[in-house]
Write an enzyme that holds these catalytic residues in place. Sequence first.
Site, PDB file in Angstrom:
ATOM      1  N   CYS A 141       1.536 -59.856 -49.645  1.00 58.85           N
ATOM      2  CA  CYS A 141       2.430 -60.545 -48.713  1.00 58.85           C
ATOM      3  C   CYS A 141       1.815 -60.430 -47.311  1.00 58.85           C
ATOM      4  CB  CYS A 141       3.796 -59.859 -48.767  1.00 58.85           C
ATOM      5  SG  CYS A 141       4.882 -60.239 -47.389  1.00 58.85           S
ATOM      6  N   LYS A 156      30.040 -38.815 -14.990  1.00 58.14           N
ATOM      7  CA  LYS A 156      29.848 -39.499 -16.272  1.00 58.14           C
ATOM      8  C   LYS A 156      28.389 -39.885 -16.476  1.00 58.14           C
ATOM      9  CE  LYS A 156      32.976 -40.876 -18.649  1.00 58.14           C
ATOM     10  NZ  LYS A 156      34.162 -41.718 -18.529  1.00 58.14           N
ATOM     11  N   CYS A 212       6.454 -64.226 -47.481  1.00 58.88           N
ATOM     12  CA  CYS A 212       5.685 -64.819 -48.578  1.00 58.88           C
ATOM     13  C   CYS A 212       6.542 -65.552 -49.595  1.00 58.88           C
ATOM     14  CB  CYS A 212       4.852 -63.749 -49.277  1.00 58.88           C
ATOM     15  SG  CYS A 212       5.858 -62.552 -50.174  1.00 58.88           S
ATOM     16  N   LYS A 245      31.280 -32.495 -20.871  1.00 59.67           N
ATOM     17  CA  LYS A 245      32.510 -33.201 -21.208  1.00 59.67           C
ATOM     18  C   LYS A 245      32.379 -33.677 -22.650  1.00 59.67           C
ATOM     19  CE  LYS A 245      35.651 -36.630 -19.246  1.00 59.67           C
ATOM     20  NZ  LYS A 245      35.917 -37.419 -20.431  1.00 59.67           N
ATOM     21  N   TYR A 271      38.595 -25.284 -23.431  1.00 66.70           N
ATOM     22  CA  TYR A 271      38.046 -25.392 -22.075  1.00 66.70           C
ATOM     23  C   TYR A 271      39.067 -25.065 -20.988  1.00 66.70           C
ATOM     24  CZ  TYR A 271      39.870 -30.216 -22.557  1.00 66.70           C
ATOM     25  OH  TYR A 271      40.647 -31.313 -22.791  1.00 66.70           O
ATOM     26  N   CYS A 280      11.548 -63.094 -49.730  1.00 64.68           N
ATOM     27  CA  CYS A 280      10.803 -62.511 -48.610  1.00 64.68           C
ATOM     28  C   CYS A 280      10.556 -63.577 -47.541  1.00 64.68           C
ATOM     29  CB  CYS A 280       9.477 -61.941 -49.102  1.00 64.68           C
ATOM     30  SG  CYS A 280       8.421 -61.375 -47.756  1.00 64.68           S
ATOM     31  N   GLU A 339      30.805 -27.772 -17.007  1.00 65.23           N
ATOM     32  CA  GLU A 339      30.925 -27.806 -18.473  1.00 65.23           C
ATOM     33  C   GLU A 339      30.568 -29.193 -18.978  1.00 65.23           C
ATOM     34  OE1 GLU A 339      35.005 -26.948 -19.454  1.00 65.23           O
ATOM     35  OE2 GLU A 339      34.942 -25.178 -18.176  1.00 65.23           O
ATOM     36  N   ASP A 378      33.236 -35.538 -26.035  1.00 67.05           N
ATOM     37  CA  ASP A 378      33.855 -36.828 -26.310  1.00 67.05           C
ATOM     38  C   ASP A 378      34.696 -36.749 -27.583  1.00 67.05           C
ATOM     39  OD1 ASP A 378      34.548 -39.394 -25.957  1.00 67.05           O
ATOM     40  OD2 ASP A 378      32.606 -40.261 -26.480  1.00 67.05           O
ATOM     41  N   CYS A 404       9.903 -56.251 -50.979  1.00 62.65           N
ATOM     42  CA  CYS A 404       9.101 -57.405 -51.362  1.00 62.65           C
ATOM     43  C   CYS A 404       8.000 -56.849 -52.261  1.00 62.65           C
ATOM     44  CB  CYS A 404       8.488 -58.075 -50.126  1.00 62.65           C
ATOM     45  SG  CYS A 404       7.172 -59.229 -50.559  1.00 62.65           S
TER      46      CYS A 404
HETATM   47  S1  IVH Z   1      39.249 -30.177 -18.223  1.00 62.27           S
HETATM   48  C1  IVH Z   1      42.819 -32.007 -16.017  1.00 62.27           C
HETATM   49  N1  IVH Z   1      37.012 -29.896 -19.508  1.00 62.27           N
HETATM   50  O1  IVH Z   1      38.228 -35.252 -20.733  1.00 62.27           O
HETATM   51  C2  IVH Z   1      41.646 -31.236 -16.390  1.00 62.27           C
HETATM   52  N2  IVH Z   1      38.328 -31.810 -19.983  1.00 62.27           N
HETATM   53  O2  IVH Z   1      38.922 -37.644 -19.150  1.00 62.27           O
HETATM   54  C3  IVH Z   1      41.740 -30.704 -17.741  1.00 62.27           C
HETATM   55  N3  IVH Z   1      37.377 -33.265 -21.708  1.00 62.27           N
HETATM   56  O3  IVH Z   1      41.684 -35.106 -21.144  1.00 62.27           O
HETATM   57  C4  IVH Z   1      40.640 -31.131 -18.578  1.00 62.27           C
HETATM   58  N4  IVH Z   1      35.605 -32.050 -22.113  1.00 62.27           N
HETATM   59  O4  IVH Z   1      40.193 -34.560 -23.144  1.00 62.27           O
HETATM   60  C5  IVH Z   1      38.092 -30.662 -19.317  1.00 62.27           C
HETATM   61  N5  IVH Z   1      35.013 -29.479 -20.599  1.00 62.27           N
HETATM   62  C6  IVH Z   1      36.096 -30.239 -20.414  1.00 62.27           C
HETATM   63  C7  IVH Z   1      36.291 -31.440 -21.148  1.00 62.27           C
HETATM   64  C8  IVH Z   1      37.430 -32.191 -20.886  1.00 62.27           C
HETATM   65  C9  IVH Z   1      36.258 -33.137 -22.442  1.00 62.27           C
HETATM   66  C10 IVH Z   1      38.309 -34.388 -21.824  1.00 62.27           C
HETATM   67  C11 IVH Z   1      39.758 -34.004 -21.933  1.00 62.27           C
HETATM   68  C12 IVH Z   1      40.424 -34.706 -20.795  1.00 62.27           C
HETATM   69  C13 IVH Z   1      39.483 -35.843 -20.569  1.00 62.27           C
HETATM   70  C14 IVH Z   1      39.597 -36.434 -19.203  1.00 62.27           C
END
Ligand code: IVH
Length: 662
Positions: free
Chosen positions: A417, A300, A397, A110, A215, A394, A108, A112, A412
């Site tokens: 110029c 990451k 010029c 991740k 998730y 500017c 999945e 932010d 400008c």
């Molecule tokens: S699973 C312990 N799935 O990442 C596992 N976390 O750095 C449960 N996060 O606290 C989390 N996308 O806030 C999971 N697809 C995803 C995620 C995800 C973002 C975040 C979540 C977690 C943090 C860990």
Amino acid sequence: MSDRIDDLRSLLDRASYAYYALDSPVLTDAEYDVLYRELVELEQQHPERVVASSPTQRVGAPPLQLFAPVVHESPMLSIDNVFAIDDLNAWVDRLARLLDREPTLFGELKIDGLALSLRYEHGILLQAATRGDGRTGEDVTANIYAVDAIPKRIAHDAPLEVRGEIYLPRSAFQLLNQDPDLKVPFANPRNAAAGSLRQKNPRITASRGLAFFAYQLEEPIETETHHEALALLRSLGFAVEEHAALVEREQLAARIQELDQTRAQLDYDTDGVVIKLDRIEDRGRVGATSRAPRWSIAYKFAPEEQLTRLLAIEISVGKTGKITPFAELEPVVVAGSTVSRATLHNAEQIERKDVRVGDLVVVRKAGEIIPEVVGPVLGARVGELPRYQFPAYCPSCGTRLIRVLDEVDFHCPNRFCPEQLVQRLMHFGSRDAMDIDGLGEVRARQLIELGLVRIPSDLFSLEPHELGQLPGVGDKMIQRFMVGIATARQRPLHRILFGLAIDNVGAHVAQVVASSMGALDDLLTITVEALVALDGVGDTVARSVVHFRDDPYGSQVVAGLIDADVRGQRAPDLAPATSDQLMGLSFVITGSFPDGPREQIRDFIVEHGGRVIEAVSKRTDYLVAGERAGSKLAKAIELGIPVIDLPGLSAIVASRGQQTVI
Ligand code: IVH
């Protein structure tokens, strides 16, 4: 060494407090990770120094007391990170050993944002809580009730705890940061999401456009697999991120790369890929540490944001005179490449964000876009830094800069110029305009500085010996450049119009305007009324065109181009009409002719008694050159053979016709 452990702990503590509690990070995720790993290694070497209060032994920071504390039934754990595919494979190997078979994996994106726990009973949302330190979070139920994207009632009677990520879509973030009522803009969507969630007034939370991806289903999980759990969540009305899918171990690296390459187009920030065991039973078998479960890991991505020092603010002058401020930065690696300059957009943004020279700033590079300064880390400002004063004159010029009412950009106003002339010359020669081979930034600057060219039309009277004056330009370069200019003579009208850099006239508008004209000459008499009558041309564009034509700069360029016979006229009607007006003349045809196939030109010449030969030699009378002519054009120029275009060809027929009449 012991000092380093203490230092790292207090640094990480402060950073995580700033991140989790204040939503104003002082370290980037990448910096945090590096320091965190250093601490882990030191503690491994000195196990006697491990204490429960160390950042390595707990998750996040203690919650702020703004909202009532909520003790999580099962802790909201963190995820262990890896930064290389090898480490990810090692993790899979370890699980395969623990389970005694190849595990089924699920991947999945991740997201932010912020982790959120939602508890439902009898199908009703009872409680929403943030993660906090993993054991105790904050009760944000009232605010979550104001978030449309989160279901308040679900068709599911048994108790259910859904976990997921609440986030602010990038589009909503942009809108929010433009809101004049916002005192200090948010540094990124994550902080904006956190700020929006922690409002005392749920109406404000409601107005921000927060979104949520589910998730995770907490125990007792009714399905055997994670992918079935996500399907259940979908069917109950939760959004599940669309890229979530089962993935084979062999495909992991390719899948991660694919996601990394396409994620810039998504409307939400992502910082990695979470890989999880799909079978719920397997999860129980591998267990968890106090910090993170063993059944999931986060790969990451190279971070898109970094912190660095703002060394200076400079301004640049564009081809239409627009002034763009940019930052000179202490070089920093962002998403895999070194950034030492980034845009600050305009004066208004600098003022609103209160960016000052000397600040620690967040630099962001998302996708293909030029890096930008997101804003200063206000908490890290030491002492008083002077506010930035936008220059009044500017830099090229010295003309006083102007700002038109309601516009954010300074301009400008001096069309002559020097920097604008350079930018316009470069634009004239650029690919989608006249596509002049050899005319890049360096050459354009030299030509203007030496006074050989002032306005684009001057290019067409350049002599080879003049080009020889340019530093570092030898015979080969002269030749290439002369060919480039000769070839550009043939460009159709819409590319000339685009190349003029008229305000508000992009490539598409140039096409529309050109289609209403026969040749550049028609620009001299065109009216605002005639222009607005065209499909897709509004009042602003029409006025820009006429204004350009009439202003001292525009009128000189247009007159100069017509004078040089660079008029972009359409190919003449080459209707076959037999005569002997080209008798005794030999022609070579080269390049491509968008307005008529080459065969047609060959027939035309032959029907008028001329000869068409393949190779250019001293005995060739004319070279008929179209677009993208290459070596034959070079040879003709070298031998001094006249190069003509289609109008030139019909002019020869016409003039010799007149001679016979006389
Ligand atoms: S699973 C312990 N799935 O990442 C596992 N976390 O750095 C449960 N996060 O606290 C989390 N996308 O806030 C999971 N697809 C995803 C995620 C995800 C973002 C975040 C979540 C977690 C943090 C860990």
